[in-house]
Design a protein around this motif. Structure first.
Motif, PDB file in Angstrom:
ATOM      1  N   ALA A  40       0.806  -1.222   0.000  1.00 31.88           N
ATOM      2  CA  ALA A  40       0.000   0.000   0.000  1.00 31.88           C
ATOM      3  C   ALA A  40       0.835   1.266   0.000  1.00 31.88           C
ATOM      4  CB  ALA A  40      -0.939   0.007   1.210  1.00 31.88           C
ATOM      5  N   GLY A  41       2.041   1.223  -0.563  1.00 35.01           N
ATOM      6  CA  GLY A  41       2.856   2.406  -0.778  1.00 35.01           C
ATOM      7  C   GLY A  41       3.436   3.052   0.455  1.00 35.01           C
ATOM      8  N   ARG A  42       3.342   2.423   1.617  1.00 33.67           N
ATOM      9  CA  ARG A  42       3.874   3.045   2.832  1.00 33.67           C
ATOM     10  C   ARG A  42       4.693   2.026   3.613  1.00 33.67           C
ATOM     11  NH1 ARG A  42       0.921   7.877   3.917  1.00 33.67           N
ATOM     12  NH2 ARG A  42       2.606   8.347   5.396  1.00 33.67           N
ATOM     13  N   GLY A  43       5.847   2.372   4.048  1.00 36.14           N
ATOM     14  CA  GLY A  43       6.623   1.536   4.958  1.00 36.14           C
ATOM     15  C   GLY A  43       7.088   0.236   4.351  1.00 36.14           C
ATOM     16  N   LEU A  44       8.346  -0.085   4.547  1.00 31.43           N
ATOM     17  CA  LEU A  44       8.906  -1.336   4.075  1.00 31.43           C
ATOM     18  C   LEU A  44       9.091  -2.282   5.254  1.00 31.43           C
ATOM     19  CD1 LEU A  44       9.836   0.822   1.858  1.00 31.43           C
ATOM     20  CD2 LEU A  44      11.654  -0.808   1.368  1.00 31.43           C
ATOM     21  N   GLN A  45       8.834  -3.538   5.011  1.00 32.79           N
ATOM     22  CA  GLN A  45       9.005  -4.561   6.046  1.00 32.79           C
ATOM     23  C   GLN A  45      10.081  -5.542   5.597  1.00 32.79           C
ATOM     24  OE1 GLN A  45       5.819  -7.438   6.506  1.00 32.79           O
ATOM     25  NE2 GLN A  45       6.142  -7.522   8.710  1.00 32.79           N
ATOM     26  N   LEU A  46      11.049  -5.785   6.455  1.00 26.92           N
ATOM     27  CA  LEU A  46      12.099  -6.741   6.136  1.00 26.92           C
ATOM     28  C   LEU A  46      11.544  -8.157   6.199  1.00 26.92           C
ATOM     29  CD1 LEU A  46      15.130  -7.291   5.604  1.00 26.92           C
ATOM     30  CD2 LEU A  46      15.404  -7.420   8.095  1.00 26.92           C
ATOM     31  N   LEU A  47      11.791  -8.939   5.130  1.00 30.10           N
ATOM     32  CA  LEU A  47      11.327 -10.320   5.066  1.00 30.10           C
ATOM     33  C   LEU A  47      12.458 -11.304   5.385  1.00 30.10           C
ATOM     34  CD1 LEU A  47       9.275 -10.136   1.742  1.00 30.10           C
ATOM     35  CD2 LEU A  47       8.432  -9.860   4.085  1.00 30.10           C
ATOM     36  N   PHE A  48      13.573 -11.166   4.681  1.00 24.51           N
ATOM     37  CA  PHE A  48      14.708 -12.074   4.831  1.00 24.51           C
ATOM     38  C   PHE A  48      16.002 -11.287   4.725  1.00 24.51           C
ATOM     39  CE2 PHE A  48      12.279 -15.947   4.430  1.00 24.51           C
ATOM     40  CZ  PHE A  48      11.230 -15.610   3.583  1.00 24.51           C
TER      41      PHE A  48
ATOM     42  N   ASP B  81      10.729  17.195  -6.360  1.00 24.62           N
ATOM     43  CA  ASP B  81      10.933  16.706  -4.990  1.00 24.62           C
ATOM     44  C   ASP B  81       9.742  15.872  -4.506  1.00 24.62           C
ATOM     45  OD1 ASP B  81      12.445  19.861  -3.992  1.00 24.62           O
ATOM     46  OD2 ASP B  81      13.386  18.036  -4.789  1.00 24.62           O
ATOM     47  N   SER B  82       8.653  15.921  -5.233  1.00 22.54           N
ATOM     48  CA  SER B  82       7.470  15.155  -4.817  1.00 22.54           C
ATOM     49  C   SER B  82       7.783  13.670  -4.721  1.00 22.54           C
ATOM     50  CB  SER B  82       6.334  15.380  -5.809  1.00 22.54           C
ATOM     51  OG  SER B  82       5.919  16.725  -5.824  1.00 22.54           O
ATOM     52  N   GLY B  83       7.073  13.010  -3.820  1.00 25.16           N
ATOM     53  CA  GLY B  83       7.295  11.589  -3.601  1.00 25.16           C
ATOM     54  C   GLY B  83       7.199  11.272  -2.126  1.00 25.16           C
ATOM     55  N   VAL B  84       7.654  10.094  -1.784  1.00 23.45           N
ATOM     56  CA  VAL B  84       7.620   9.660  -0.393  1.00 23.45           C
ATOM     57  C   VAL B  84       9.037   9.660   0.172  1.00 23.45           C
ATOM     58  CG1 VAL B  84       6.834   7.907   1.232  1.00 23.45           C
ATOM     59  CG2 VAL B  84       5.663   8.167  -0.970  1.00 23.45           C
ATOM     60  N   TYR B  85       9.165  10.241   1.360  1.00 30.10           N
ATOM     61  CA  TYR B  85      10.465  10.291   2.035  1.00 30.10           C
ATOM     62  C   TYR B  85      10.431   9.335   3.225  1.00 30.10           C
ATOM     63  CZ  TYR B  85      11.655  14.213  -0.879  1.00 30.10           C
ATOM     64  OH  TYR B  85      11.945  15.001  -1.977  1.00 30.10           O
ATOM     65  N   PHE B  86      11.395   8.454   3.247  1.00 26.79           N
ATOM     66  CA  PHE B  86      11.486   7.466   4.319  1.00 26.79           C
ATOM     67  C   PHE B  86      12.729   7.681   5.155  1.00 26.79           C
ATOM     68  CE2 PHE B  86       7.991   4.711   3.514  1.00 26.79           C
ATOM     69  CZ  PHE B  86       7.839   4.612   2.145  1.00 26.79           C
ATOM     70  N   CYS B  87      12.559   7.485   6.430  1.00 28.16           N
ATOM     71  CA  CYS B  87      13.664   7.371   7.364  1.00 28.16           C
ATOM     72  C   CYS B  87      13.765   5.897   7.743  1.00 28.16           C
ATOM     73  CB  CYS B  87      13.362   8.235   8.592  1.00 28.16           C
ATOM     74  SG  CYS B  87      14.432   7.977  10.003  1.00 28.16           S
ATOM     75  N   ALA B  88      14.974   5.379   7.835  1.00 31.94           N
ATOM     76  CA  ALA B  88      15.175   3.990   8.221  1.00 31.94           C
ATOM     77  C   ALA B  88      16.361   3.915   9.163  1.00 31.94           C
ATOM     78  CB  ALA B  88      15.416   3.115   7.000  1.00 31.94           C
ATOM     79  N   TYR B  96      22.985  -7.251  11.880  1.00 34.79           N
ATOM     80  CA  TYR B  96      23.400  -7.525  10.495  1.00 34.79           C
ATOM     81  C   TYR B  96      22.939  -6.453   9.517  1.00 34.79           C
ATOM     82  CZ  TYR B  96      24.558 -12.043  12.458  1.00 34.79           C
ATOM     83  OH  TYR B  96      25.071 -13.047  13.227  1.00 34.79           O
ATOM     84  N   GLY B  97      22.846  -5.238   9.988  1.00 36.90           N
ATOM     85  CA  GLY B  97      22.500  -4.143   9.105  1.00 36.90           C
ATOM     86  C   GLY B  97      21.035  -4.042   8.757  1.00 36.90           C
ATOM     87  N   LYS B  98      20.178  -4.794   9.414  1.00 33.25           N
ATOM     88  CA  LYS B  98      18.754  -4.732   9.096  1.00 33.25           C
ATOM     89  C   LYS B  98      18.196  -3.346   9.390  1.00 33.25           C
ATOM     90  CE  LYS B  98      18.085  -8.047  11.966  1.00 33.25           C
ATOM     91  NZ  LYS B  98      17.383  -9.026  12.841  1.00 33.25           N
ATOM     92  N   LEU B  99      17.364  -2.854   8.482  1.00 40.01           N
ATOM     93  CA  LEU B  99      16.774  -1.535   8.645  1.00 40.01           C
ATOM     94  C   LEU B  99      15.308  -1.649   9.042  1.00 40.01           C
ATOM     95  CD1 LEU B  99      18.197   0.459   5.589  1.00 40.01           C
ATOM     96  CD2 LEU B  99      18.912   0.598   7.987  1.00 40.01           C
ATOM     97  N   THR B 100      14.912  -0.765   9.944  1.00 39.81           N
ATOM     98  CA  THR B 100      13.502  -0.590  10.292  1.00 39.81           C
ATOM     99  C   THR B 100      13.057   0.741   9.724  1.00 39.81           C
ATOM    100  OG1 THR B 100      13.729  -1.894  12.318  1.00 39.81           O
ATOM    101  CG2 THR B 100      11.834  -0.417  12.156  1.00 39.81           C
ATOM    102  N   PHE B 101      11.985   0.711   8.938  1.00 42.56           N
ATOM    103  CA  PHE B 101      11.516   1.899   8.242  1.00 42.56           C
ATOM    104  C   PHE B 101      10.377   2.567   8.994  1.00 42.56           C
ATOM    105  CE2 PHE B 101      13.310   2.217   3.928  1.00 42.56           C
ATOM    106  CZ  PHE B 101      14.121   1.101   3.940  1.00 42.56           C
ATOM    107  N   GLY B 102      10.321   3.886   8.887  1.00 45.03           N
ATOM    108  CA  GLY B 102       9.134   4.614   9.271  1.00 45.03           C
ATOM    109  C   GLY B 102       8.081   4.478   8.179  1.00 45.03           C
ATOM    110  N   GLN B 103       6.913   5.062   8.455  1.00 40.70           N
ATOM    111  CA  GLN B 103       5.806   4.967   7.497  1.00 40.70           C
ATOM    112  C   GLN B 103       5.913   5.990   6.372  1.00 40.70           C
ATOM    113  OE1 GLN B 103       3.224   2.532   7.319  1.00 40.70           O
ATOM    114  NE2 GLN B 103       4.917   1.667   8.494  1.00 40.70           N
TER     115      GLN B 103
END
Lengths: 114, 111
Positions: A40-48, B81-88, B96-103
């Motif tokens: 749905a175009g928002r937020g990425l979830q790590l799978l593997f 500049d339009s688009g979606v900006y993510f912080c991770a 192991y470098g895994k990233l957690t993303f904001g919405q």
């Protein structure tokens, strides 16, 4: 310089069909590799994620699996697709060795399950 | 796990305006990245900034790790500049470098 490829770019599959998405990285050795899904175009979830050939760690239980048959190749698979598997799948890489290395993303595969 | 909150969720600007996007995170991090997702879905790396301040053209970013937030500044915004900006963010240890993303923040710049 490093390049990351994903294919196919788009895919429409029926429910119950198998899936294979491929990701390859050029210009680096022994990278850390990651599969993410965006719904749905928002937020990425790590799978593997994978830190080496044959080493796969799963972040969330699901209908998907991953494999790393070669150093710079990462494959996402499913035996039977569900409607809920639809989404945008992104592969990423980072240099090995340190957990704080910058991560780079491929162009993604847009999957629609009908 | 670590939580990441971005604000505002949506932002509408006129071309030429300035803006500030915020990213709050719940724990210590050793990796923080800002991305711009273009209309084709490609995630473009803007900044790798676990601490400190960086600038790249009209964009700049500041991360105050001790207070667990990061800011992305966009000056003299353009329609591109339009688009979606993510912080991770990424934690240390065995992450192991895994990233957690904001919405994400959806930015729309009108001409």
């Amino acid at each position: 310089s490093q390049t990351i490829h994903q294919w196919p770019a788009t895919l429409v599959q029926p429910v119950g069909s198998p899936l294979s998405l491929e990701c390859t990285v050029e210009g680096t050795s022994n990278p850390n590799l990651y599969w993410y899904r965006q719904a749905a175009g928002r937020g990425l979830q790590l799978l593997f994620y994978s830190v080496g050939i044959g080493q796969i760690s799963s972040e969330v239980p699901q209908n998907l699996s991953a494999s790393r048959p070669q150093d710079r190749q990462f494959i996402l698979s499913s035996k039977k697709l569900l409607l809920s598997d639809s989404g945008f799948y992104l592969c990423a890489w980072s240099a090995s060795g340190f957990s704080y290395n910058e991560q780079f993303f491929g162009p993604g595969t847009r999957l629609t399950v009908l | 796990g670590i939580q990441v909150e971005q604000s505002p969720p949506d932002l509408i600007l006129q071309e030429g305006a300035n803006s500030t996007l915020r990213c709050n995170f719940s724990d210590s991090v050793n990796n923080l990245q800002w991305f711009h997702q273009n209309p084709w879905g490609q995630l473009i790396n803007l900044f790798y900034i676990p601490s400190g301040t960086k600038q790249n053209g009209r964009l700049s970013a500041t991360t105050v790790a001790t207070e667990r937030y990061s800011l992305l500044y966009i000056s003299s915004s353009q329609t591109t500049d339009s688009g979606v900006y993510f912080c991770a963010v990424g934690a240390g240890g065995t992450s192991y470098g895994k990233l957690t993303f904001g919405q994400g923040t959806i930015l729309t710049v009108h001409p």
